[in-house]
Design a protein around this motif. Structure first.
Motif, mmCIF file in Angstrom:
data_model
loop_
_atom_site.group_PDB
_atom_site.id
_atom_site.type_symbol
_atom_site.label_atom_id
_atom_site.label_comp_id
_atom_site.label_asym_id
_atom_site.label_seq_id
_atom_site.Cartn_x
_atom_site.Cartn_y
_atom_site.Cartn_z
ATOM 1 N N ALA A 129 0.830 -1.211 0.000
ATOM 2 C CA ALA A 129 0.000 0.000 0.000
ATOM 3 C C ALA A 129 0.860 1.256 0.000
ATOM 4 O O ALA A 129 1.980 1.266 0.518
ATOM 5 N N GLY A 130 0.295 2.324 -0.537
ATOM 6 C CA GLY A 130 0.887 3.658 -0.421
ATOM 7 C C GLY A 130 -0.028 4.519 0.428
ATOM 8 O O GLY A 130 -1.256 4.432 0.315
ATOM 9 N N GLN A 131 0.551 5.335 1.327
ATOM 10 C CA GLN A 131 -0.275 6.160 2.206
ATOM 11 C C GLN A 131 0.438 7.459 2.583
ATOM 12 O O GLN A 131 1.665 7.520 2.613
ATOM 13 N N ASN A 132 -0.383 8.460 2.893
ATOM 14 C CA ASN A 132 0.136 9.691 3.476
ATOM 15 C C ASN A 132 0.522 9.389 4.928
ATOM 16 O O ASN A 132 -0.279 8.840 5.690
ATOM 17 N N ARG A 133 1.727 9.775 5.312
ATOM 18 C CA ARG A 133 2.224 9.457 6.655
ATOM 19 C C ARG A 133 1.383 10.103 7.746
ATOM 20 O O ARG A 133 1.254 9.554 8.856
ATOM 21 N N TYR A 134 0.776 11.252 7.464
ATOM 22 C CA TYR A 134 0.001 11.959 8.478
ATOM 23 C C TYR A 134 -1.408 11.394 8.651
ATOM 24 O O TYR A 134 -2.093 11.731 9.602
ATOM 25 N N VAL A 183 3.392 -1.151 3.940
ATOM 26 C CA VAL A 183 3.003 0.223 3.601
ATOM 27 C C VAL A 183 4.237 1.049 3.254
ATOM 28 O O VAL A 183 5.246 1.000 3.960
ATOM 29 N N VAL A 184 4.111 1.850 2.206
ATOM 30 C CA VAL A 184 5.114 2.860 1.850
ATOM 31 C C VAL A 184 4.446 4.215 2.032
ATOM 32 O O VAL A 184 3.326 4.426 1.545
ATOM 33 N N THR A 185 5.080 5.132 2.737
ATOM 34 C CA THR A 185 4.443 6.414 3.042
ATOM 35 C C THR A 185 5.180 7.584 2.418
ATOM 36 O O THR A 185 6.368 7.503 2.096
ATOM 37 N N SER A 186 4.437 8.670 2.292
ATOM 38 C CA SER A 186 4.993 9.938 1.841
ATOM 39 C C SER A 186 4.374 11.041 2.688
ATOM 40 O O SER A 186 3.207 10.952 3.078
ATOM 41 N N TYR A 187 5.143 12.079 2.966
ATOM 42 C CA TYR A 187 4.609 13.207 3.722
ATOM 43 C C TYR A 187 3.825 14.167 2.822
ATOM 44 O O TYR A 187 3.142 15.055 3.313
ATOM 45 N N GLN A 188 3.927 13.980 1.508
ATOM 46 C CA GLN A 188 3.180 14.787 0.548
ATOM 47 C C GLN A 188 2.217 13.895 -0.223
ATOM 48 O O GLN A 188 2.639 12.990 -0.937
ATOM 49 N N TYR A 189 0.932 14.167 -0.087
ATOM 50 C CA TYR A 189 -0.088 13.332 -0.740
ATOM 51 C C TYR A 189 0.107 13.272 -2.255
ATOM 52 O O TYR A 189 -0.017 12.199 -2.878
ATOM 53 N N ASN A 198 2.647 13.277 -4.007
ATOM 54 C CA ASN A 198 3.770 12.431 -4.431
ATOM 55 C C ASN A 198 3.362 10.974 -4.624
ATOM 56 O O ASN A 198 4.068 10.205 -5.292
ATOM 57 N N LEU A 199 2.229 10.585 -4.041
ATOM 58 C CA LEU A 199 1.828 9.183 -4.071
ATOM 59 C C LEU A 199 1.488 8.697 -5.485
ATOM 60 O O LEU A 199 1.707 7.523 -5.811
ATOM 61 N N TYR A 200 0.963 9.563 -6.314
ATOM 62 C CA TYR A 200 0.568 9.155 -7.662
ATOM 63 C C TYR A 200 1.769 8.782 -8.540
ATOM 64 O O TYR A 200 1.782 7.681 -9.127
ATOM 65 N N PRO A 201 2.786 9.625 -8.648
ATOM 66 C CA PRO A 201 3.962 9.185 -9.415
ATOM 67 C C PRO A 201 4.696 8.017 -8.764
ATOM 68 O O PRO A 201 5.297 7.193 -9.460
ATOM 69 N N MET A 202 4.617 7.914 -7.443
ATOM 70 C CA MET A 202 5.239 6.776 -6.758
ATOM 71 C C MET A 202 4.530 5.469 -7.126
ATOM 72 O O MET A 202 5.164 4.432 -7.315
ATOM 73 N N LEU A 203 3.192 5.534 -7.241
ATOM 74 C CA LEU A 203 2.424 4.352 -7.637
ATOM 75 C C LEU A 203 2.758 3.943 -9.069
ATOM 76 O O LEU A 203 3.032 2.774 -9.348
ATOM 77 N N ARG A 221 6.678 1.973 -6.779
ATOM 78 C CA ARG A 221 7.123 1.983 -5.387
ATOM 79 C C ARG A 221 6.167 1.198 -4.494
ATOM 80 O O ARG A 221 6.555 0.681 -3.455
ATOM 81 N N PHE A 222 4.913 1.160 -4.846
ATOM 82 C CA PHE A 222 3.910 0.354 -4.143
ATOM 83 C C PHE A 222 2.850 -0.039 -5.160
ATOM 84 O O PHE A 222 2.921 0.340 -6.348
ATOM 85 N N ASP A 223 1.814 -0.796 -4.711
ATOM 86 C CA ASP A 223 0.874 -1.403 -5.654
ATOM 87 C C ASP A 223 -0.511 -0.755 -5.690
ATOM 88 O O ASP A 223 -1.232 -0.906 -6.677
ATOM 89 N N TYR A 224 -0.903 -0.101 -4.632
ATOM 90 C CA TYR A 224 -2.237 0.505 -4.628
ATOM 91 C C TYR A 224 -2.298 1.682 -3.668
ATOM 92 O O TYR A 224 -1.531 1.781 -2.703
ATOM 93 N N LEU A 225 -3.250 2.563 -3.958
ATOM 94 C CA LEU A 225 -3.559 3.693 -3.089
ATOM 95 C C LEU A 225 -5.037 3.576 -2.736
ATOM 96 O O LEU A 225 -5.898 3.585 -3.616
ATOM 97 N N ALA A 226 -5.341 3.420 -1.437
ATOM 98 C CA ALA A 226 -6.725 3.220 -0.992
ATOM 99 C C ALA A 226 -7.345 4.557 -0.582
ATOM 100 O O ALA A 226 -6.808 5.261 0.282
ATOM 101 N N LEU A 227 -8.485 4.879 -1.194
ATOM 102 C CA LEU A 227 -9.197 6.125 -0.888
ATOM 103 C C LEU A 227 -10.668 5.833 -0.636
ATOM 104 O O LEU A 227 -11.207 4.822 -1.116
ATOM 105 N N GLY A 228 -11.339 6.721 0.092
ATOM 106 C CA GLY A 228 -12.758 6.558 0.378
ATOM 107 C C GLY A 228 -13.560 6.447 -0.908
ATOM 108 O O GLY A 228 -13.292 7.147 -1.894
#
Length: 357
Positions: free
Chosen positions: A202-207, A221-227, A229-234, A238-245
């Motif tokens: 998973a990719g997630q915002n650290r906060y 889980v792989v985290t980033s302090y900047q939300y 940044n998660l899209y180019p990381m995916l 760098r990770f396999d999915y980003l979970a959102l509501g």
């Protein structure tokens, strides 16, 4: 005769100092600007103090007043000291009717305004344009710069600022769909169990509290302090999915367009994670007003009506096809025991679904 005159003048001087201290204490606490200016001029004329001398004297009194917690006159010979302190302790500054919020999203902001209108509180909402991460919002709320913000909850957050425990999304925020790479669609379609899902990263915002929940359930889980940044990381692997509501994932992907990414159609990641309004500890009366307004809306059904309309819930159910997905349920170990889980009217029925086998 001279001795008596000197003694009399000392008494007058002592009384004058008490009067000055009293006036300045009231001026400092009540912030009565116009009266303060008039009294200051009167005292300077009466005592012969220059403006600069008076300022120095006033500053000294203020410092002593706050350092000693209003006990600066405890050793004074003036018999009126205790009465002055008693009078001041019963005076409170007026409660501000302007509230500052970081909330920009349409649903949350509209809900806040309607709740305040229902509470008949007379509050006016002022939005901040500054973008803040979760940590900064909490810091600003503690400082009193921000009066109210919204967030997914955590035990730590509820112990730091004031939660209004009415779930803003009726639990929908804890029903997560996944943004994945299009090339991995078949890989995700093969997931049937938690063991299968743990093979994905998973990719997630650290906060965000979500990162802690995923980690507590043994998910990598792989985290980033900047939300953002998660899209180019995916995309970069760098990770396999980003979970959102489920209610936000379509707009979020559209705002970060990438032809290599898509919303997965197979998995529903589910955990109890209500989002609340959180209020600065300096504004308990505001938290009470918001709660009163929300409870009124829940009671007469207008909360559900507004929720279904603004979030287009019927359309969301049709498009997300929740019941046809493999449900991966997670525990929320940090969930507060005060979470109103037993109040069925506050939640959607998604948590009772069986899902695909």
């Amino acid at each position: 005769m001279a001795i008596h005159l000197t003694a009399a003048m000392r008494v007058i001087a002592t009384g004058m100092m008490s009067v000055i201290r009293y006036v300045f204490t009231l001026t400092t606490i009540l912030i009565i600007t116009k009266r303060a200016a008039c009294w200051s001029l009167f005292i300077m004329a009466l005592t012969g103090l220059s403006a600069s001398s008076f300022a120095v004297f006033a500053a000294d009194i203020a410092s002593s007043h706050f350092a000693a917690n209003s006990n600066s006159n405890s050793n004074s010979n003036s018999g009126s000291s205790d009465a002055i302190k008693s009078d001041v302790s019963h005076i409170q500054a007026p409660i501000s009717k302007t509230i500052v919020t970081t909330i920009q999203q349409t649903w949350q902001l509209n809900l806040l305004k309607e709740a305040l209108r229902r509470s008949d509180s007379g509050y006016k909402v002022q939005q901040m344009s500054t973008q803040m991460n979760q940590k900064r919002k909490v810091e600003e709320a503690l400082a009193g710069t921000v009066d109210v913000f919204w967030s997914m909850t955590s035990k730590e957050l509820e112990e730091t600022v004031l939660p209004v425990r009415i779930p803003l999304f009726k639990g929908l925020l804890g029903n997560r769909l996944l943004i994945i790479r299009k090339a991995d669609e078949t890989r995700f379609a093969k997931v049937k169990t938690m063991a299968d899902f743990r093979q994905l990263k998973a990719g997630q915002n650290r906060y965000w509290p979500d990162a802690t929940i995923l980690e507590a359930n043994g998910l990598p889980v792989v985290t980033s302090y900047q939300y953002t940044n998660l899209y180019p990381m995916l995309e970069g692997g760098r990770f396999d999915y980003l979970a959102l509501g489920a209610q936000e994932i379509g707009e979020e992907l559209a705002s970060h367009p990438d032809p290599a990414l898509k919303v997965d159609s197979h998995i529903l990641l589910q955990y109890r994670s209500p989002a609340y309004f959180f209020v600065s500890p300096k504004r308990p009366e505001l938290a009470a007003a918001i709660l009163a307004g929300l409870e009124s809306m829940v009671s007469d059904g207008s909360f559900d009506e507004m929720f279904n309309r603004e979030l287009k819930i019927e359309q969301l159910y049709r498009e997300a096809k929740f019941e046809q997905r493999v449900i991966i349920r997670l525990d929320t170990p940090d969930l507060s025991p005060l979470t109103p889980i037993e109040r069925k009217e506050l939640w959607l029925d998604l948590f009772s679904m069986q899902g695909a086998k």
